[in-house]
Motif scaffolding. Structure first.
Motif, mmCIF file in Angstrom:
data_model
loop_
_atom_site.group_PDB
_atom_site.id
_atom_site.type_symbol
_atom_site.label_atom_id
_atom_site.label_comp_id
_atom_site.label_asym_id
_atom_site.label_seq_id
_atom_site.Cartn_x
_atom_site.Cartn_y
_atom_site.Cartn_z
ATOM 1 N N PRO A 85 0.897 -1.100 -0.001
ATOM 2 C CA PRO A 85 -0.111 0.087 -0.014
ATOM 3 C C PRO A 85 0.832 1.238 -0.056
ATOM 4 O O PRO A 85 2.025 1.225 0.698
ATOM 5 N N ALA A 86 0.679 2.236 -1.050
ATOM 6 C CA ALA A 86 1.262 3.605 -0.874
ATOM 7 C C ALA A 86 1.000 4.426 0.359
ATOM 8 O O ALA A 86 0.101 4.600 0.604
ATOM 9 N N VAL A 87 2.270 4.768 0.925
ATOM 10 C CA VAL A 87 2.168 5.704 1.858
ATOM 11 C C VAL A 87 2.414 7.040 1.226
ATOM 12 O O VAL A 87 3.417 7.121 0.543
ATOM 13 N N PRO A 88 1.870 8.272 1.459
ATOM 14 C CA PRO A 88 1.949 9.450 0.923
ATOM 15 C C PRO A 88 3.452 9.825 0.826
ATOM 16 O O PRO A 88 4.210 9.535 1.826
ATOM 17 N N PRO A 89 4.116 10.310 -0.360
ATOM 18 C CA PRO A 89 5.493 10.789 -0.153
ATOM 19 C C PRO A 89 5.866 11.756 0.761
ATOM 20 O O PRO A 89 7.060 11.452 1.383
ATOM 21 N N THR A 90 5.121 12.508 1.208
ATOM 22 C CA THR A 90 5.653 13.601 2.225
ATOM 23 C C THR A 90 5.666 12.854 3.743
ATOM 24 O O THR A 90 6.734 13.027 4.355
ATOM 25 N N VAL A 91 4.884 11.974 4.030
ATOM 26 C CA VAL A 91 4.797 10.883 5.123
ATOM 27 C C VAL A 91 6.010 10.226 5.008
ATOM 28 O O VAL A 91 6.774 9.898 6.066
ATOM 29 N N ARG A 92 6.183 9.445 3.652
ATOM 30 C CA ARG A 92 7.321 8.474 3.673
ATOM 31 C C ARG A 92 8.608 9.203 3.890
ATOM 32 O O ARG A 92 9.546 8.840 4.603
ATOM 33 N N THR A 135 13.910 0.341 4.141
ATOM 34 C CA THR A 135 13.318 0.325 2.896
ATOM 35 C C THR A 135 11.756 0.558 2.879
ATOM 36 O O THR A 135 11.242 1.187 1.904
ATOM 37 N N ASP A 136 10.927 0.058 3.996
ATOM 38 C CA ASP A 136 9.646 -0.178 3.776
ATOM 39 C C ASP A 136 9.093 0.643 5.107
ATOM 40 O O ASP A 136 9.614 0.430 6.061
ATOM 41 N N PRO A 137 7.968 1.253 4.777
ATOM 42 C CA PRO A 137 7.027 1.908 5.978
ATOM 43 C C PRO A 137 6.349 0.558 6.521
ATOM 44 O O PRO A 137 5.571 -0.144 5.697
ATOM 45 N N SER A 138 6.323 0.193 7.951
ATOM 46 C CA SER A 138 5.714 -0.677 8.569
ATOM 47 C C SER A 138 4.653 -0.157 9.377
ATOM 48 O O SER A 138 4.848 0.752 10.392
ATOM 49 N N HIS A 139 3.196 -0.410 9.075
ATOM 50 C CA HIS A 139 2.138 -0.041 9.691
ATOM 51 C C HIS A 139 2.075 -0.952 11.148
ATOM 52 O O HIS A 139 1.992 -1.862 11.346
ATOM 53 N N ARG A 140 1.856 0.104 12.151
ATOM 54 C CA ARG A 140 1.708 -0.871 13.581
ATOM 55 C C ARG A 140 0.297 -1.204 13.461
ATOM 56 O O ARG A 140 0.087 -2.155 14.180
ATOM 57 N N GLN A 149 -3.396 -2.065 7.931
ATOM 58 C CA GLN A 149 -4.408 -1.310 7.097
ATOM 59 C C GLN A 149 -5.542 -2.427 6.829
ATOM 60 O O GLN A 149 -6.900 -1.655 6.884
ATOM 61 N N LYS A 150 -5.486 -3.481 6.963
ATOM 62 C CA LYS A 150 -6.843 -4.507 6.912
ATOM 63 C C LYS A 150 -7.528 -4.230 8.200
ATOM 64 O O LYS A 150 -8.828 -4.463 8.117
ATOM 65 N N ALA A 151 -7.053 -3.756 9.263
ATOM 66 C CA ALA A 151 -7.886 -3.780 10.600
ATOM 67 C C ALA A 151 -8.562 -2.604 10.448
ATOM 68 O O ALA A 151 -9.849 -2.474 11.345
ATOM 69 N N GLY A 152 -8.457 -1.474 9.687
ATOM 70 C CA GLY A 152 -9.216 -0.251 9.872
ATOM 71 C C GLY A 152 -9.714 0.460 8.606
ATOM 72 O O GLY A 152 -10.233 1.412 8.767
ATOM 73 N N GLY A 153 -9.330 -0.321 7.557
ATOM 74 C CA GLY A 153 -9.838 0.537 6.138
ATOM 75 C C GLY A 153 -8.530 1.101 5.429
ATOM 76 O O GLY A 153 -7.512 1.260 6.025
ATOM 77 N N ARG A 154 -8.774 1.496 4.127
ATOM 78 C CA ARG A 154 -7.634 1.833 3.243
ATOM 79 C C ARG A 154 -8.064 3.419 2.737
ATOM 80 O O ARG A 154 -7.296 3.828 1.859
ATOM 81 N N HIS A 155 -9.478 3.861 2.938
ATOM 82 C CA HIS A 155 -9.824 4.915 2.223
ATOM 83 C C HIS A 155 -10.423 5.973 3.146
ATOM 84 O O HIS A 155 -10.604 5.602 4.278
ATOM 85 N N GLY A 156 -10.372 7.229 2.846
ATOM 86 C CA GLY A 156 -10.794 8.259 3.398
ATOM 87 C C GLY A 156 -10.204 8.599 4.777
ATOM 88 O O GLY A 156 -8.820 8.816 4.856
ATOM 89 N N ARG A 193 -5.749 8.266 9.031
ATOM 90 C CA ARG A 193 -5.293 7.650 10.406
ATOM 91 C C ARG A 193 -4.168 6.826 10.467
ATOM 92 O O ARG A 193 -3.201 6.636 11.320
ATOM 93 N N HIS A 194 -4.025 5.914 9.148
ATOM 94 C CA HIS A 194 -3.141 5.013 9.263
ATOM 95 C C HIS A 194 -1.746 5.336 8.742
ATOM 96 O O HIS A 194 -0.891 4.815 9.165
ATOM 97 N N ASP A 195 -1.831 6.457 8.102
ATOM 98 C CA ASP A 195 -0.449 7.041 7.706
ATOM 99 C C ASP A 195 -0.193 8.200 8.553
ATOM 100 O O ASP A 195 0.607 8.952 8.158
ATOM 101 N N ARG A 196 -0.247 8.116 9.901
ATOM 102 C CA ARG A 196 0.285 9.048 10.841
ATOM 103 C C ARG A 196 1.740 8.432 11.083
ATOM 104 O O ARG A 196 1.886 7.087 11.149
ATOM 105 N N LEU A 197 2.710 9.403 11.291
ATOM 106 C CA LEU A 197 3.891 8.858 11.917
ATOM 107 C C LEU A 197 3.990 8.079 13.098
ATOM 108 O O LEU A 197 4.830 7.120 13.285
ATOM 109 N N SER A 198 3.037 8.153 13.941
ATOM 110 C CA SER A 198 2.863 7.544 15.542
ATOM 111 C C SER A 198 2.635 5.953 14.891
ATOM 112 O O SER A 198 2.763 4.893 15.821
ATOM 113 N N ASN A 199 2.101 5.833 13.761
ATOM 114 C CA ASN A 199 1.453 4.388 13.483
ATOM 115 C C ASN A 199 2.414 3.690 12.276
ATOM 116 O O ASN A 199 2.325 2.615 12.035
#
Length: 182
Positions: A60-67, A90-95, A98-105, A110-116
């Protein structure tokens, strides 16, 4: 043992001699002399003509600014650094996966926050993905349950417990931090 419905047509000795006399460099082949060997040249399909296999994992793509902010926080190195680590992240790892809470909107932001997110090498990322129970242990925090808040749950960051913030900063916790409150 399987039996053939049709016998294999072997080339006769007479045919082999005839082909050799005609200058065929491989009289044992049933292909005509000079026949193309791949489909692009008008011949049979070869392994080179087949499409390469699809990658086994769609990332799943993480926005370039967050990456970029994540890679900057990590300094380019793996933040997990478990035994066998490759070192370079090399990889952003979600804590929280994304399966757990959705991938849109809202779920996506919420999933692409640096704390996650944690910057990981391929080997450490695979370990976290393949061993969710070990990664969700309270003294590890590389993976979290959907109901947990990443900014409030400590993570083992290069061997030390930290709280990761959404702004990219982190707070190092003392070794005797009470993990039962998170």
């Amino acid at each position: 043992m399987l039996e053939r419905k049709r016998p294999i047509n072997h080339m006769s000795e007479k045919q082999r001699q005839k082909r050799a006399a005609a200058g065929d460099t491989n009289p044992f082949s049933t292909l005509p002399a000079g026949a193309p060997l791949n489909r692009a040249a008008g011949g049979r399909m070869s392994a080179l003509d087949r499409k390469p296999p699809k990658p086994s994992r769609k990332r799943p793509a993480v926005p370039p600014t967050v990456r970029d902010a994540l890679a900057e926080r990590a300094g380019g190195f793996c933040e997990i650094q478990r035994p066998g680590c490759l070192g370079q992240g090399t990889d952003p790892s979600h804590r929280i996966s994304q399966k757990a809470g959705g991938r849109h909107g809202e779920a996506k932001t919420r999933h692409d926050r640096l704390s996650n997110l944690m910057w990981a090498c391929r080997r450490c990322h695979d370990f976290v993905t393949d061993n969710p129970e070990a990664s969700k242990a309270p003294n590890v925090g590389w993976a979290l349950e959907e109901w947990q808040r990443p900014a409030e749950c400590p993570a083992l960051y290069r061997g030390r417990l930290v709280l990761l913030a959404d702004d990219g900063s982190m707070t190092f916790l003392s070794p005797n931090h009470d993990l039962t409150t998170a």
